[in-house]
Write a protein that holds these residues in place. Structure first.
Motif, short mmCIF file in Angstrom:
data_model
loop_
_atom_site.label_atom_id
_atom_site.label_comp_id
_atom_site.label_asym_id
_atom_site.label_seq_id
_atom_site.Cartn_x
_atom_site.Cartn_y
_atom_site.Cartn_z
N ARG A 1 0.84 -1.21 0.00
CA ARG A 1 0.00 0.00 0.00
C ARG A 1 0.87 1.25 0.00
NH1 ARG A 1 -5.47 -0.87 1.07
NH2 ARG A 1 -5.69 1.38 1.18
N ILE A 2 1.89 1.25 0.83
CA ILE A 2 2.79 2.41 0.88
C ILE A 2 3.48 2.59 -0.45
CG2 ILE A 2 4.89 3.31 1.95
CD1 ILE A 2 3.98 1.87 4.55
N GLY A 3 3.90 1.47 -1.04
CA GLY A 3 4.56 1.53 -2.34
C GLY A 3 3.69 2.14 -3.42
N ILE A 4 2.41 1.77 -3.42
CA ILE A 4 1.49 2.32 -4.42
C ILE A 4 1.40 3.84 -4.30
CG2 ILE A 4 -0.97 2.50 -5.02
CD1 ILE A 4 -1.16 -0.53 -4.57
N GLU A 5 1.30 4.33 -3.07
CA GLU A 5 1.19 5.77 -2.88
C GLU A 5 2.47 6.49 -3.30
OE1 GLU A 5 -1.67 7.21 -2.27
OE2 GLU A 5 -2.47 5.17 -2.27
N LYS B 1 2.57 6.56 -7.11
CA LYS B 1 1.65 7.58 -7.61
C LYS B 1 2.29 8.97 -7.59
CE LYS B 1 -2.86 5.53 -6.38
NZ LYS B 1 -3.67 5.84 -7.56
N LEU B 2 2.99 9.27 -6.50
CA LEU B 2 3.64 10.57 -6.40
C LEU B 2 4.76 10.73 -7.43
CD1 LEU B 2 3.89 10.94 -2.52
CD2 LEU B 2 2.38 12.21 -4.05
N ILE B 3 5.51 9.66 -7.64
CA ILE B 3 6.63 9.72 -8.58
C ILE B 3 6.13 9.77 -10.02
CG2 ILE B 3 8.61 8.45 -9.48
CD1 ILE B 3 8.92 7.33 -6.57
N ALA B 4 5.18 8.88 -10.36
CA ALA B 4 4.68 8.82 -11.74
C ALA B 4 3.87 10.07 -12.09
CB ALA B 4 3.83 7.57 -11.93
N ASP B 5 3.07 10.53 -11.13
CA ASP B 5 2.31 11.77 -11.29
C ASP B 5 1.45 11.77 -12.56
OD1 ASP B 5 1.46 14.25 -10.33
OD2 ASP B 5 2.95 15.34 -11.50
N ARG B 6 0.84 10.62 -12.86
CA ARG B 6 -0.03 10.54 -14.05
C ARG B 6 -1.41 11.07 -13.71
NH1 ARG B 6 -1.17 4.81 -16.90
NH2 ARG B 6 0.97 5.11 -17.67
N PRO B 7 -1.91 12.06 -14.45
CA PRO B 7 -3.27 12.56 -14.19
C PRO B 7 -4.33 11.50 -14.51
CG PRO B 7 -2.01 14.12 -15.51
CD PRO B 7 -1.23 12.83 -15.49
N GLN C 1 -3.24 10.61 -7.63
CA GLN C 1 -2.91 10.46 -9.04
C GLN C 1 -3.31 9.07 -9.54
OE1 GLN C 1 -2.89 13.54 -9.65
NE2 GLN C 1 -1.03 13.64 -10.89
N SER C 2 -3.09 8.83 -10.81
CA SER C 2 -3.74 7.70 -11.47
C SER C 2 -2.94 6.40 -11.50
CB SER C 2 -4.08 8.11 -12.92
OG SER C 2 -5.05 7.28 -13.47
N PHE C 3 -1.62 6.48 -11.63
CA PHE C 3 -0.82 5.27 -11.85
C PHE C 3 0.00 4.90 -10.63
CE2 PHE C 3 2.99 2.99 -13.08
CZ PHE C 3 2.52 2.05 -13.95
N PRO C 4 -0.13 3.64 -10.17
CA PRO C 4 -1.06 2.58 -10.60
C PRO C 4 -2.38 2.68 -9.86
CG PRO C 4 0.44 1.71 -8.96
CD PRO C 4 0.83 3.16 -9.17
N TRP D 1 -7.24 4.96 -16.01
CA TRP D 1 -6.91 4.40 -17.31
C TRP D 1 -6.76 2.89 -17.19
CZ3 TRP D 1 -7.44 8.29 -20.58
CH2 TRP D 1 -7.08 9.58 -20.19
N PRO D 2 -7.10 2.12 -18.22
CA PRO D 2 -6.91 0.67 -18.15
C PRO D 2 -5.48 0.25 -17.81
CG PRO D 2 -8.33 1.19 -19.99
CD PRO D 2 -7.84 2.51 -19.44
N THR D 3 -4.48 0.98 -18.31
CA THR D 3 -3.10 0.61 -17.99
C THR D 3 -2.79 0.81 -16.51
OG1 THR D 3 -2.40 2.79 -18.79
CG2 THR D 3 -2.13 0.92 -20.30
N ASP D 4 -3.48 1.74 -15.85
CA ASP D 4 -3.33 1.90 -14.40
C ASP D 4 -3.77 0.62 -13.69
OD1 ASP D 4 -2.75 4.59 -14.90
OD2 ASP D 4 -4.79 5.25 -14.44
N VAL D 5 -4.89 0.08 -14.16
CA VAL D 5 -5.47 -1.11 -13.54
C VAL D 5 -4.60 -2.33 -13.81
CG1 VAL D 5 -7.48 -2.61 -13.52
CG2 VAL D 5 -7.79 -0.14 -13.61
N LEU D 6 -4.16 -2.49 -15.04
CA LEU D 6 -3.27 -3.61 -15.37
C LEU D 6 -2.01 -3.56 -14.51
CD1 LEU D 6 -3.55 -3.56 -19.28
CD2 LEU D 6 -4.47 -5.32 -17.73
N ALA D 7 -1.45 -2.37 -14.36
CA ALA D 7 -0.25 -2.21 -13.54
C ALA D 7 -0.54 -2.52 -12.07
CB ALA D 7 0.30 -0.80 -13.68
N GLY D 8 -1.70 -2.11 -11.58
CA GLY D 8 -2.06 -2.40 -10.20
C GLY D 8 -2.18 -3.88 -9.94
#
Length: 200
Positions: free
Chosen positions: A90-94, A97-103, A117-120, A169-176
């Motif tokens: 969970r911490i890693g995901i957050e 998100k901060l690093i990727a900064d995908r809207p 943010q969106s990814f992942p 985005w679908p790629t966010d979900v696939l990555a998650g």
């Protein structure tokens, strides 16, 4: 296992590079979901209700119950592995998100609240982390295979709600999904190695 994990990391990074507003695949999927929501308001309400199970309180409650069971049984190695996967994941995901900064998709108003943010996708990643951890570390061995199948199906369904609602985005979900599965399988591999060494 290390090779498979490295391949998962490479694919995760690729999804981070090619997805988002510049991806025809992602944009087409999000645009296709809006007419479906308009045409099926009752189904959309059900999807919104289901996606709320992917927020932190329900998932962390499930994980805490599983951790409590492992502690009661004094299965400390599994408890540590599960805690590392679920909490660390969970911490890693957050952080990612901060690093990727995908809207997030912004074609229309979001039907559910979003605050990061969106990814992942946190719903995809955290549901996979939680459900798969419960299936592998908590479920009795004789029920493990069906538990894993249910866990994966439940996480796939949870993740699928996000593009359907236009908030990922679908790629966010696939990555998650990939992120969650890879971390749990790495933790499971570590537990199995420890078990094998103890039995030797």
């Amino acid at each position: 296992m290390p090779v498979a994990f490295a391949m998962a990391v490479a694919l995760f990074l690729l999804l981070g590079l090619v997805g988002g507003a510049a991806s025809l695949f992602d944009v087409s999927a999000i645009r296709a979901a809006a007419p479906w929501r308009d045409a099926h308001p009752h189904a959309t309400s059900a999807v919104i209700l289901f996606t709320k199970l992917g927020y932190a309180p329900p998932l962390l409650t499930m994980a805490a119950l599983g951790a409590g069971w492992l502690a009661w049984r004094r299965e400390w190695v599994r408890l540590v592995a599960m805690g590392a996967a679920v909490v660390g994941g969970r911490i890693g995901i957050e952080l990612i998100k901060l690093i990727a900064d995908r809207p997030r998709p912004g074609f229309e108003a979001h039907p559910v609240d979003v605050h990061s943010q969106s990814f992942p996708s946190g719903h995809a990643g955290n549901s996979m982390l939680t459900f798969l951890s419960l299936a592998l570390f908590v479920a009795p061995e004789r029920w493990q295979r069906p538990a894993v199948a249910v866990a994966v199906i439940a996480s796939l369904a949870m993740g699928a709600t996000r593009p359907l609602l236009g908030v990922h985005w679908p790629t966010d979900v696939l990555a998650g999904w990939l992120y969650g599965a890879a971390l749990v399988m790495l933790a499971w591999w570590w537990v199995r190695r420890r078990d094998a060494r103890s039995a030797a």
